[in-house]
Design a protein around this motif. Sequence first.
Motif, short mmCIF file in Angstrom:
data_model
loop_
_atom_site.label_atom_id
_atom_site.label_comp_id
_atom_site.label_asym_id
_atom_site.label_seq_id
_atom_site.Cartn_x
_atom_site.Cartn_y
_atom_site.Cartn_z
N GLU A 51 -10.52 -5.83 -7.82
CA GLU A 51 -9.40 -6.32 -7.02
C GLU A 51 -9.44 -5.76 -5.60
O GLU A 51 -9.16 -6.47 -4.63
N SER A 54 -11.72 -7.56 -3.53
CA SER A 54 -11.19 -8.89 -3.21
C SER A 54 -10.03 -8.82 -2.23
O SER A 54 -9.39 -9.84 -1.95
N GLY A 55 -9.74 -7.63 -1.72
CA GLY A 55 -8.67 -7.48 -0.74
C GLY A 55 -7.32 -7.19 -1.34
O GLY A 55 -6.29 -7.32 -0.67
N ARG A 56 -7.29 -6.77 -2.62
CA ARG A 56 -6.03 -6.46 -3.30
C ARG A 56 -6.13 -5.04 -3.86
O ARG A 56 -6.79 -4.83 -4.89
N LEU A 83 -2.32 -6.19 0.26
CA LEU A 83 -3.01 -7.47 0.33
C LEU A 83 -3.67 -7.63 1.70
O LEU A 83 -3.00 -7.62 2.73
N SER A 85 -6.53 -10.00 3.96
CA SER A 85 -7.40 -11.17 4.15
C SER A 85 -7.35 -12.13 2.97
O SER A 85 -8.39 -12.63 2.50
N GLN A 86 -6.15 -12.43 2.47
CA GLN A 86 -6.03 -13.36 1.35
C GLN A 86 -6.01 -14.81 1.81
O GLN A 86 -6.25 -15.72 1.02
N THR A 87 -5.70 -15.06 3.07
CA THR A 87 -5.72 -16.41 3.64
C THR A 87 -6.41 -16.35 4.99
O THR A 87 -6.67 -15.27 5.53
N GLN A 90 -4.10 -14.61 7.47
CA GLN A 90 -3.83 -13.20 7.26
C GLN A 90 -4.96 -12.30 7.73
O GLN A 90 -4.77 -11.12 7.99
N PRO A 237 -12.73 -11.38 -0.75
CA PRO A 237 -11.54 -12.14 -0.34
C PRO A 237 -11.81 -13.64 -0.35
O PRO A 237 -12.95 -14.09 -0.13
N TRP A 238 -10.76 -14.42 -0.58
CA TRP A 238 -10.92 -15.87 -0.67
C TRP A 238 -11.50 -16.50 0.60
O TRP A 238 -12.37 -17.38 0.49
#
Length: 395
Positions: A51, A54-56, A83, A85-87, A90, A237-238
């Motif tokens: 996680e 993944s940026g979390r 959180l 770089s989730q979008t 962001q 990250p997504w």
Amino acid sequence: MNAANASRKHRLWPVFVMPVLVVIAAAAWSGFWFYAASQVDQTVDAWRAREAASGRNYDCAKRTVAGFPFRLEVHCKDATVELKSQTADQAAIAPLTARLGDILVVAQIYTPKLLIAEFKAPATLSQHGQPVMVVNWSIARSSIVGLPGTPQSADIVFQDPAIDHVAASVQTPVARAKQVELHGRIAENSRPDHPAIEAVLELTGATIQDVHPVLTAPFDADIRAIVHGLKDVTPKPWPVRFRELQAADGRIEIKQSRIQQGDLIAIAAGSLGLTADGHLDGELHMTATGFEKVIPALGIDKMLEQGVPQATLDKVAPGVKTKDIDNLFGALDRAIPGWGKAVRENANVGVTAGLNAIGQEATLEGKKARSFPLRFVNGAIFIGPLKVAQTPPLF
């Protein structure tokens, strides 16, 4: 006498065997439980590491392991999640920090690779130390299978989720739903170096504010897709994953989707790619019934009633000129006096007739419907020549 005593002792020894065996079994099971608990603790650490990549970033003020003798429970008190770089948006702003009550991660001792997590509401999201959003729910659960190796599937379910924006201590509704479900798994027969991911999103009784007028009324959605073109499923990250997908000319295949809002029912399938700047691009084949019910929310009828400024046409129908619309109404008046004026004044009927001219007749769930292409052009969504929505970039 001695012989009698010896015989009695011989008959009594089985009485003591069973308690001894029970004590040995209990000691062995306790040792196994504590070993499995250490393994689950390591699995939870592996999940946290994935996680974080993944940026979390998850953190606990206090973490305990319990559940003896048949379960393994990792209890995270006063949890926080940072959180990053989730979008796409962001990535350029400060991280968000979500503060939750507790997180409980559970595993059965005989299936330590299956983790089930429960999250206690609410979650307060802050930026620069100030609350910006509050998320509530009645039940929130997630599960993941496969850790500490490559995850094979992951699921998350929220019941009664509610998202509010916070400004100056005032909460404004952003989104509501009766239930939200997101499921993902590695598709069968996909290669480890080019995995395909199957994803399912289900929304029940959902409403979303300040995105598009159509979404402010409750709707249900069931969207099933397969993502092709990934090189791996390593945590990231997504936006990074979507950028890699675009570079590999990957596709998001919409296998099946169904949306219902009142009398409107729409199904669609097709394939979407990503442009160099992260926008959706492609085409879905849509079949819809009751589409006339959402025309007021799309705003097309108001444009016809009040006249269409060129700036608006450039947004909703690039290439179409205001004079073309005026010439059309003029031609209608010349053909049948008053017809153009009637179409303007009954724009909803006119737009419905125009939409009926797009595509082909069809039947959907026993009702008359129309099938037509739904085009995504650099993030813009078009029905025929009309732009009805704009999607944000994914990276």
